[in-house]
Structures are given as structure tokens and as C-alpha cells.
Design an enzyme around this catalytic site. Structure first.
Site, mmCIF file in Angstrom:
data_model
loop_
_atom_site.group_PDB
_atom_site.id
_atom_site.type_symbol
_atom_site.label_atom_id
_atom_site.label_comp_id
_atom_site.label_asym_id
_atom_site.label_seq_id
_atom_site.Cartn_x
_atom_site.Cartn_y
_atom_site.Cartn_z
ATOM 1 C CD1 TRP A 135 -2.849 1.251 0.739
ATOM 2 C CD2 TRP A 135 -0.926 2.392 2.334
ATOM 3 N NE1 TRP A 135 -3.534 2.670 1.315
ATOM 4 C CE2 TRP A 135 -2.372 3.455 1.792
ATOM 5 C CE3 TRP A 135 -0.286 2.857 3.128
ATOM 6 C CZ2 TRP A 135 -2.263 4.504 2.901
ATOM 7 C CZ3 TRP A 135 -0.835 3.411 3.544
ATOM 8 C CH2 TRP A 135 -1.688 4.917 3.957
ATOM 9 C CG HIS A 136 3.365 2.862 3.184
ATOM 10 N ND1 HIS A 136 2.874 1.025 4.080
ATOM 11 C CD2 HIS A 136 3.609 3.399 4.429
ATOM 12 C CE1 HIS A 136 2.276 1.833 4.981
ATOM 13 N NE2 HIS A 136 2.642 2.817 5.339
ATOM 14 N N GLY A 137 3.755 2.073 -1.568
ATOM 15 C CA GLY A 137 4.309 1.626 -2.335
ATOM 16 C C GLY A 137 4.492 0.583 -3.603
#
Length: 467
Positions: free
Chosen positions: A323-325
Site C-alpha cells: 500500500w505504501h508504494g
């Protein structure tokens, strides 16, 4: 617009004056806040204001259909809505990454050169407002929140204090507040102003100074740095990301409070956690609780036996990392957290009965260093750079070429924050509220000037703007 800038300060003063001048006209107040939020978002990239509206409209229509449907059709509509929201997120955030991985797989076969080069501009805050939309649809289906009007849902997803970097404020928290006329008193205003000022100090002074003086040089070329430099660089980043992200959350909560709305707390002194599970109860609470309620529990949680529990913990954090990248370094970061959470759960079940519990300070020390190890992968430009950082970190060269008394003091200050009594800001706010408004205004202005004098030149974007 960045929160700690003059342009945002002027923007907020205008918004504050207009919204409170509308008195008890709640609908017009929400319209004014929505237009202000679109203006704020459009200052980043006006093209994506349409994405915000279309996303809100589609989720509003789906929620209205879910309410009118039976359970089977409602589940199908929720599935469709979740898929649509993840599709938006996947296209903007992961399409380029997966195409790169596919190219790397096909190149040995001679096909990689035939794939198109895909460069997608990432809308600021897309991860936050799509997660908000998903939780809203699921909660409507579960009958935890009634379907909202188009205006309320659009404002929920667009509200500028939390739009670009959270907290992930759920519909169940904010939509009921939109349905009533907000109020504010001196105590709330004093607490909000102190929270904003505290966030400004953490971002502009601690996080920004550490980034320029210690963290960025350490991560830019770790091979040229000593083990001591890289160790302090890792500690420095742990403090920087905490002060940077918690500062945004503090300012967002304070700004919303000045407009009459309450956001949930997003940080609770995470580096005093004695286990990784405790850490995730204290760090980015809105995300960790979202992952728990909408991913971990639907996967089965801890209800399907120990092996499935370990797998669910691992998968939840692996997806949380993604989700963060779109990077393998984020996947490794998520896998590290998920793996350690599974180990903690296994140890809690199988610790020998006669073995004494480790002292709390030992748990805090171990947990902190597991988190710092993860931050190296989080901060590095890629997994290769992260492993290069670790190799040089353990090279055994303890010369100091980077650490200064200022950077060392800021790291110590950032960690010492976690020992401050939790109720200190509310206590100060209680005292502040007794003073006359002009006195409070002058004191606040003087403190802002002091913070401005202490910060470095320029204002870097908040770290979580990229997510």
C-alpha cells in the site's frame, strides 16, 4: 499548498472566516468547505479534482444501491465497489511497477522491448481517499453507517485537513458530524492551536533539520559513509519520519478542530512500544485499524487456527507494505513486520511455562531496533540500496564524518518526546484558555516566529504525501 507555509496560513484564515460566518446554515457551510478542499487539492494538480468527484459520485451511487438491495446483491455491489476503488489505486500507483516487472521477465525471451513505456502521474493522497471509500461501502453494507448524501460523501473524501496524508477518517467517525451544525469553544480552540504549533515544531525544526543534516546524506551514498554515520542515519530517519508524519496528523487534527470537527488520534508514542503488535496500536493508528478491520479480520483473523493466524498477519502486513508504494523495498518492509508479528504471536503461545518474562525495557529496545531495521528499507530508493546500506552499516568502520552535536541532540529530543506525559498538551490548553484572546494571539505569533527562525530554509513536502 503545504501546511507549514504562509500561503496555506492565508488560505486557512479565509476558509475559517467564511465557514464560521455562515452561522447555522450547515449545507452552505459544507458547500464552502468542499469548494475550499477542491481549491486546496487543485493547487497540487487541478486535473485530479475531477477524479475526486467521480470517485465520490460512484461510491455514493453504489452505497445507495446497496441500501436498496438484499444481502446477496449487496455483497455483489460491495465487491464491485471495492474492485473499482482498487482499480483506480492500482492503475495510478502500481501499473508502471508491474509493467516493469513484466518487462524484466519477458526480456530474456526477447519480448520485453515490445511492451509500452507507461508513466503515470500519481495523484496526491489517492491511497487515503480510496481506502476511505472502501471502508464506507463496507460499513454501509454491514449497516454500521447509513448511506450519506452526495454532498456529505464528497466532503468526507475531499476534506482538505486529511485529504493528502490522513488520518484515514472513516465515514462512521465524520459523517455524523457533517449532519449537525458544528460548534467550538475556547478550550477546543486553545488545544487545537497548541496541537498545530507542536506539529509545526516537529516538522519544521526536528524533521527538516534531521533530513538535511543527517538522514539525506547518509542514505544518498552509504558506501562513502562510516558505520557510525549510517547507524545514526537510521536512528535519525526513525525520528524524522515520526516527527514528520505525526506532525501532519497533529496539524490535520488541529485544523479540523478549529473548523468544528473531531478527527481520531493517529499516533500514541509508538517508540515506547514493548512489542511490534503494541507498535501498530500506536503508529498510524487509522491505517493499522483499517488493515485490521477490513483485511485481517475478513481473511479470518485468529479464528481459524494458529497457522492461519500467522499467515493472515503476514499477508496483512505484506499488503500494508505494498500500500505504501510500488517497490520491492516496501514489500520487504511489510514482510519484515508481518513475519515478526507472526513470531511474536507464536512465542506468546509457546513460550516455556517456567521461562520468566523479559523486562519491559528489553522489549522496547528490541522492538525499536526491529522498526529501525524496517525503516532502512522504507527510506532507501530500492531494495538494492537498502542492502548496500546494511552491508556498510556492519562494515565495522566507526569514524564520525557526519554526526554533529545538533543532529545528535535532535535524535535524542525526538526519542525523548516518547517519555513526555500524554496529557501535557491538554493540561497546557486548560491554562491557556483562561487568558484573553489578544494575549493568546500575541504569544502564538511569537512562538511561530521562534519556530520559523529555528527551521532550515525551504519547506519539504511531508513524507506521506507520496503515498
Amino acid at each position: 499548498m503545504l501546511f507549514p507555509t504562509l500561503s496555506f496560513g492565508l488560505f486557512f484564515l479565509v476558509v475559517y472566516a467564511i465557514t464560521w460566518s455562515l452561522g447555522r446554515s450547515n449545507e452552505w457551510r459544507k458547500i464552502a468547505l468542499l469548494l475550499a478542499s477542491w481549491f486546496f487539492y487543485g493547487a497540487w494538480d487541478a486535473r485530479f479534482v475531477a477524479l475526486l468527484f467521480v470517485s465520490a459520485f460512484v461510491n455514493w451511487a453504489l452505497a445507495a444501491a446497496i441500501v436498496r438491495s438484499d444481502d446477496r446483491r449487496g455483497r455483489a455491489l460491495v465487491t464491485l465497489g471495492v474492485a473499482a476503488n482498487l482499480g483506480v489505486l492500482g492503475y495510478f500507483k502500481y501499473a508502471g511497477f508491474f509493467l516493469e516487472q513484466l518487462t524484466a521477465l519477458l526480456q530474456p525471451l526477447g519480448f520485453g522491448r515490445d511492451l509500452p513505456l507507461l508513466q503515470v502521474v500519481l495523484p496526491v493522497g489517492v491511497s487515503f481517499f480510496t481506502f476511505q471509500a472502501i471502508s464506507y461501502l463496507v460499513d454501509v453494507h454491514r449497516r454500521r453507517v447509513p448511506a450519506a448524501s452526495l454532498l456529505d460523501l464528497t466532503l468526507l473524501m475531499s476534506f482538505f485537513p486529511h485529504l493528502v496524508a490522513g488520518p484515514i477518517v472513516r465515514g462512521a467517525d465524520l459523517l455524523p458530524q457533517f449532519r449537525r451544525v458544528p460548534t467550538i469553544d475556547r478550550g477546543t480552540a486553545a488545544a487545537a492551536l497548541l496541537l498545530i504549533l507542536w506539529g509545526l515544531f516537529k516538522k519544521a525544526v526536528i524533521a527538516s533539520q534531521l533530513a538535511g543534516a543527517l538522514v539525506d546524506p547518509a542514505f544518498f551514498d552509504p558506501k562513502s559513509r562510516s558505520s557510525l554515520d549510517l547507524l545514526m542515519g537510521a536512528y535519525g530517519y526513525a525520528v524524522q519520519i515520526y516527527c514528520d508524519f505525526s506532525a501532519y496528523s497533529d496539524m490535520a487534527i488541529g485544523l479540523a478542530a478549529l473548523l468544528g470537527y473531531t478527527f481520531p488520534r493517529n499516533f500514541d508514542q509508538p517508540y515506547r512500544a514493548a512489542s511490534l503488535q503494541d507498535f501498530w496500536r500506536r503508529w498510524h493508528i487509522s491505517l493499522s485499524s483499517w488493515l485490521r478491520d477490513y483485511l485481517y479480520i475478513p481473511l479470518g483473523g485468529s479464528r481459524k487456527g494458529p497457522v492461519r493466524t500467522y499467515l493472515n498477519l503476514f499477508l496483512t502486513m505484506l499488503l500494508g507494505g505494498l500500500w505504501h508504494g510500488a517497490s520491492w523495498s516496501f514489500v520487504i518492509w511489510g514482510a519484515l513486520h508481518g513475519g515478526w508479528l507472526a513470531i511474536e504471536r507464536f512465542w506468546s503461545r509457546h513460550r516455556p511455562a517456567g521461562l520468566p518474562m523479559a523486562p519491559r525495557w528489553a522489549g522496547i529496545l528490541l522492538t525499536f531496533h526491529i522498526v529501525v531495521l524496517g525503516w532502512i528499507f522504507f527510506r532507501a530508493q530500492g531494495e538494492g540500496e537498502a542492502f548496500a546500506y546494511l552491508r556498510q552499516l556492519f562494515a565495522g568502520d566507526w569514524r564520525n564524518t557526519l554526526v554533529t552535536p545538533l543532529s545528535l541532540g535532535l535524535v535524542a529530543l525526538g526519542l525523548a518526546i516518547h517519555a513526555v506525559p500524554v496529557g501535557i498538551l491538554p493540561g497546557i490548553a486548560t491554562r491557556v484558555r483562561t487568558h484573553a484572546a489578544p494575549v493568546i494571539g500575541l504569544a502564538l505569533g511569537a512562538l511561530i516566529l521562534i519556530v520559523d527562525a529555528m527551521r532550515p530554509e525551504g519547506v519539504a513536502p511531508f513524507i506521506y504525501y507520496q503515498f
